[in-house]
Design a protein around this motif. Structure first.
Motif, mmCIF file in Angstrom:
data_model
loop_
_atom_site.group_PDB
_atom_site.id
_atom_site.type_symbol
_atom_site.label_atom_id
_atom_site.label_comp_id
_atom_site.label_asym_id
_atom_site.label_seq_id
_atom_site.Cartn_x
_atom_site.Cartn_y
_atom_site.Cartn_z
ATOM 1 N N LEU A 191 -0.723 11.310 -1.148
ATOM 2 C CA LEU A 191 0.482 11.256 -0.320
ATOM 3 C C LEU A 191 1.543 12.175 -0.927
ATOM 4 N N GLY A 213 -2.626 10.153 -5.367
ATOM 5 C CA GLY A 213 -3.093 9.349 -4.234
ATOM 6 C C GLY A 213 -3.244 10.155 -2.955
ATOM 7 N N LYS A 231 2.420 1.722 -3.375
ATOM 8 C CA LYS A 231 1.433 2.175 -4.355
ATOM 9 C C LYS A 231 1.166 3.677 -4.183
ATOM 10 N N LEU A 232 0.999 4.092 -2.953
ATOM 11 C CA LEU A 232 0.767 5.520 -2.685
ATOM 12 C C LEU A 232 1.938 6.376 -3.148
ATOM 13 N N LEU A 233 3.143 5.874 -2.898
ATOM 14 C CA LEU A 233 4.333 6.642 -3.304
ATOM 15 C C LEU A 233 4.365 6.861 -4.806
ATOM 16 N N GLY A 234 3.947 5.835 -5.525
ATOM 17 C CA GLY A 234 4.014 5.912 -6.976
ATOM 18 C C GLY A 234 2.800 6.571 -7.605
ATOM 19 N N ASP A 235 1.833 6.905 -6.792
ATOM 20 C CA ASP A 235 0.553 7.396 -7.310
ATOM 21 C C ASP A 235 0.557 8.928 -7.308
ATOM 22 N N LYS A 236 0.443 9.500 -8.487
ATOM 23 C CA LYS A 236 0.534 10.962 -8.596
ATOM 24 C C LYS A 236 -0.701 11.676 -8.081
ATOM 25 N N TYR A 251 0.833 -1.203 0.000
ATOM 26 C CA TYR A 251 0.000 0.000 0.000
ATOM 27 C C TYR A 251 0.872 1.259 0.000
#
Lengths: 427, 427, 427, 427
Positions: free
Chosen positions: A195, A193, A186-191, A183
């Motif tokens: 975060l 998200g 995924k958040l780190l990679g989500d532009k 999780y």
């Protein structure tokens, strides 16, 4: 025991004196003595501050010797022989044998001060505001640190929201079948998200206040590699789990990770004196002179006892092995107690690493009954976890086997008592 | 002197060791001794932490005696005899004679921790987020306290803005002809002036780090009455100016104001041990148990030496009078030095209260030359003010007249030297 | 076409004119016409603002009639007949038939303004600062709304962090086997999980900018019941998904939930005029007069066209059924296109509700190729999603079947082209 | 008049309908007409939005013509002929004749949106978080803009504090003998004054909501030069004072300053349609594509009417001179009214620039009595200032002399009435 003075003058904020409403006067090794001369086995040990026991004679002697020479007590951040001795001992006995290369910052002598310094430096170096912390993490209550501390008890009384922290789930938070780092990654990679890319992640390898939650060693390694891959600093807050508590000097040694920064405090001075430092990889030391300060950052007594502790306990691996051995004893007894409770209809489980161990009894109410009964019988032991549902052993690492067994016996009696009462009530 | 260890291991954040690049080893009274045996008169005194001098024998003896009994060193916020003794002495010797009625909170043992606790409680009690502080005020560098600290050096390296503080001009900030409280009062009454109604005002009666800026006694009384009229709490941060520094135990006694809360630290333990407390009117003690915490809030050594300091120095008014007398000596000598500089074309002026005094030489450059020259001749003295333009005397209150005169003589020589160099340069 | 003026004078912030670098002059129904007279089928429709098509004749007529009477254009929040007509139509045609009981606030006429008003009111009513939003949610870019918008593009250019928002995973974010509300519910109940108890949850039932992410109807029901159980307000941001886009006037009707507050904007005026409102349960209307304002909150033209739209399209369910029917057409064609792409080695999938539909092609690069090719052939269609990986159909709801099929044909040709190029490249 | 619909459905937040509890239906020039056919002279004019009068025939005609062609209504930020026409007219008629070189950003069509965009860009360009605003300034109520708006009414209902704004005293705030920029300049140069070096200063040359506070022209020039000297951007918020209100197109022309950024809205469209832009020096246009957005940033109707207004009123200086002439009329009448009130024991004074004028009657109570009485007699006029103590004239700039005199006569009668009542009460 005269307690009226406290009731009249002391702020309502007091808390431990509500669980242990006696007046303590002396302490030695694993024992505390109250004003009436009653002795208590101490499984709290200053909430992890007294790893070497109360009034450890080696440390005390070093302090008394230092005092006798009229050594500098308070030196701001001037250079003193006490500080040089500490730096040298820390380098020789801790850093070098572990192939660690860190510079040392002495902030104000409390853990929260060290955390504030570490996250401020991380933000400065990375030019990002966000710090990722984990569910049930505890890193202090001053406003900067509080942004990374999960407890509502503290967060809800600030008058202003905390700023610059985000929480992601700690290892195991979503059950055994979910790797919580999936999780996070995924958040780190989500532009979109939500975060903000963090300057740093701050984590305890074993969450003390959060309920003796133990991160897996593979999980920690993966966390380190996620940080590396994303240019995020990894700060390990080893304030409670460090200084040998888990069976290694640094708790992260078990996993073989190398944090970018480390915070230590609590047992760092060894004798219970206020002390803290921040370790940082040399290239991260981008402070300008005087950019962070604090009146008590040069408290020599703490350096003297810290140096003595390093020399006495960390010249070889004997102490580590001893802690690991005693950890096993507690682990086995706690497993037995957990089984006992489960059998009595109160589901419970054991967990921990080294001598940082707990029994999760699932409700604060049961935990309080157990610790309350234990106190009646002469054992000081506290709970942790979001609801106080974990009975926690943070006994001194130097406790004798006899004292340890005696403490565990008192605890077992308390558990039996609570289990028995339940059986009676159910009947 | 071996300094390579520091250069290799210590963070760049270090600052005093840049002004005084020697390694200190011993200290006694008003003197510090370096590793080579050279003695220095100390006009810095731990930045106001060593009001009773280095290794004060009365305090040291109390500590040694306590250590010998294996007294509790670290007690979290449990009840101990050391804490009860401290509370009782503080009540008898300080609060009662001054007709003050306060409850006492022991937060983490640093000033910034006390400030964080005080402003958090103020926000909680008043259900407002804003805290008003003053230009050039200094109240600590953890993020909560930093909202009330004016220094850009600290404020600009946080990565996130501070939250919940507003600044208004300190006494004298707008020149002699303007009462800055007129502006504050206007803002308070202005529904669209941009000042959120504050929970509290926090103020130093004499700003230490800000440049020995002395608030007028009438100004303080008016500030108190503005706070009362507007249902705003008055917090006096007496961390540097308290514990006798201005010639009274509390610096606000001169003005006859009664703050709603007081923060003390620095010289509170007397021996230079980390210690801090928050005083609050009893009805403000609306903390719930455990709403604010900190590992080292029960550091008994500091309570033991604090109690000893109270008993030895505050049983009557002799000590106060002595401080006032010495303050006069410094005042006169500083006036003379200021006149000397002004005459040499470097406008300067003296200011201060009690033994918290400074010479404003208007530029940090001149001030650094003076203190640098003084250090060469054996005097440790520092600057303060926004540009380091104030040469500051915070010598111990227990300094002997001989030591004091010796220190002042060294300073005078330094001033003459700098004034002479200027005369030569001008010629 | 003369574009030099734009290049010289318009800020770099411009974005759609980069995808569609022509100068548009006229528009009618589902078509836009550029300066050279070229026509384009419009599958963007003002990013969901033109549900009733460009220059809808019914709405336009109502406006022209109103203008002819010299009706009030701009009325602040004074009472006007235009506003009364709007309120009455909204009550009769929308609220009553759906058994909804709401009061109406007209904030500034933009979506972000409505969101700012809604979350501010939620905080005021519940006296809590936190608002929970979801990963990939978009609720506007003014600073208050931005605290609930996940996009880094906006969040990273603010100079100050956003304040008072927390993100939790939207439906499906953790894969099919995880109900993300389990995590949210666990955090809500966790006293040290780091989630401050929120005043409100704000959610889009179908995330538009986030990538046409469709929340499950059961998930929405459960979200509503979690909110109820925890005394948290449920705000549904229906700015993009409302006004019929999903086949019902409110997108939440599908799930049968009743939000505490609703925000509408975009297609609310029908003709593309700036307009927004906040709906709130009557007991939540705790605003004091004038506590929220905005110059253009009484823009009558928008009320006039909004009223006309309500009367023309929402007097019975015919329009809803028509939208649902066309949604099926798009769904089927999109499924076909997704299959085509997948077969060509570019995994793709279809999703959406009503006429809010997308094809997730997994990378922004592929999506851009498809939409670029479509534009060459006369179709205006955009992407959404965190990486622009979702080709998105937001065509007007009034589009004719011919136009719809023509647009879909152009899109299919573009998809074939991109799939073919891939096949060639792979060969 | 049927008002029950409003009372049932409209949020309590409504405010102007409390002062003017009638239902308006038509409007033309300087007049509003209610449902019963009663006419009112309008001295409020959409709070400065209707500088060219209600339903100005030139603007209306341009709009009707545009509608007839099926021109694009809503174009996001795509290129349209309407936008190109607007840009060209703005460049030719406004920028070039004034030697101004700006790029234009169209944010969402509200003033607060323009302010949010401007301060965000300033922070991005200067990499500093702080924005300095002035006491009694008003720049909008969305959270970003609110950090620069002084009104407690808005600031106290946000649930979270505003972030990143600091207030300094506006011209005249500290009385006639103090130049408030002395204080601002001192704070800027003070390294521990608590003022974080700002990215920008945002200022209204005449504060509208704040009470028709007029900044001196020298003061503005000095503010500009302080900004230049300190590398701080100067943003002039000309939302209310711009578009001719003060007798020049931009209010800052009087002082000859050239701001780094300008925000316009309110009367920018001319007809009362929602519209706003940000002007910025070209080198400041460091936005990346799409970093700031908003659904209604391409509302063509507003561009069409804005273009018409520019062409009709700003091709030469005739309109400016006319505004200045009428301003004189109001000034003289207001001086007379102020004298009348003062004589009756209610101290009052006149102030303003151009047709932005007020009478400060010192209490909201007196002001309300005057405006209430005026409304009874057919004049719509409002108050401003922190306590609503300023009776404010924002009549349309195109008002006829007859209408103007008629409105002023009604106001004079109201003043006499209130003055007379006071005389009676005093007797």
């Amino acid at each position: 025991m005269q307690t009226e003075t406290f009731e009249r003058l002391e702020s309502n904020v007091r808390t431990y004196s509500r669980s242990f409403p006696v007046v303590f006067t002396k302490a030695k090794g694993a024992c505390l003595t109250d004003e009436n001369g009653r002795e208590y086995i101490d499984f709290l040990a200053g909430a992890g501050t007294l790893n070497y026991g109360h009034n450890n004679p080696h440390l005390k002697q070093a302090l008394v010797d230092y005092i006798a020479t009229d050594g500098v007590v308070h030196g701001l951040d001037m250079w003193t022989t006490a500080k040089r001795d500490y730096f040298e001992a820390f380098e020789e006995l801790i850093l070098k044998p572990r192939n660690l290369d860190y510079k040392i910052q002495l902030p104000g002598p409390t853990g929260t001060n060290a955390v504030e310094a570490a996250i401020r430096l991380a933000r400065k170096v990375k030019q990002r505001h966000n710090i990722v912390a984990f569910t049930n993490g505890f890193h202090g209550v001053t406003m900067g640190a509080l942004a990374t501390t999960g407890n509502r008890k503290f967060r809800e009384n600030t008058g202003v929201p905390t700023l610059g922290g985000s929480f992601v789930p700690f290892d195991g938070y979503m059950g055994d079948s979910t790797d919580t780092l999936d999780y996070f990654e995924k958040l780190l990679g989500d532009k979109s998200g939500g975060l903000d890319v963090p300057a740093a992640v701050i984590v305890e390898t074993v969450q003390g206040e959060g309920g003796i939650n133990v991160s897996g060693l593979e999980w920690l390694k993966r966390l380190e590699s996620i940080c590396h891959a994303n240019d995020i600093l990894l700060i390990i807050d080893d304030i409670q789990a460090g200084c040998g508590r888990t069976g290694k000097f640094f708790s992260f040694e078990h996993a073989g990770v190398v944090p970018d920064m480390v915070t230590n405090s609590k047992s760092l001075s060894g004798l219970g004196l206020p002390f803290a430092h921040v370790l940082m990889r040399p290239e991260l030391d981008q402070w300008k002179p005087g950019q962070y300060n604090g009146t008590f950052r040069g408290f020599s007594y703490a350096m003297v006892t810290a140096t003595a502790a390093l020399k006495h306990y960390w010249s070889d691996d004997a102490f580590e092995l001893e802690v690991q051995r005693k950890g096993k004893i507690v682990e086995e007894r706690f497993q037995k107690l957990a089984a006992m409770l489960s059998k009595a209809g109160m589901p419970a489980s054991e967990r921990g690493r080294g001598l940082m161990r707990g029994i999760d009894v699932e409700t604060g109410d049961i935990a309080d009954k157990i610790t309350g009964k234990a106190f009646e019988n002469g054992l000081i032991i506290e709970t942790s976890g979001q609801d106080g549902e974990v009975v926690k052993c943070l006994c001194s690492l130097t406790i004798t086997d006899d004292e340890l067994q005696k403490g565990l016996d008192i605890l077992e009696a308390a558990v039996k008592d609570v289990a028995g009462a339940k059986a009676t009530a159910d009947a």
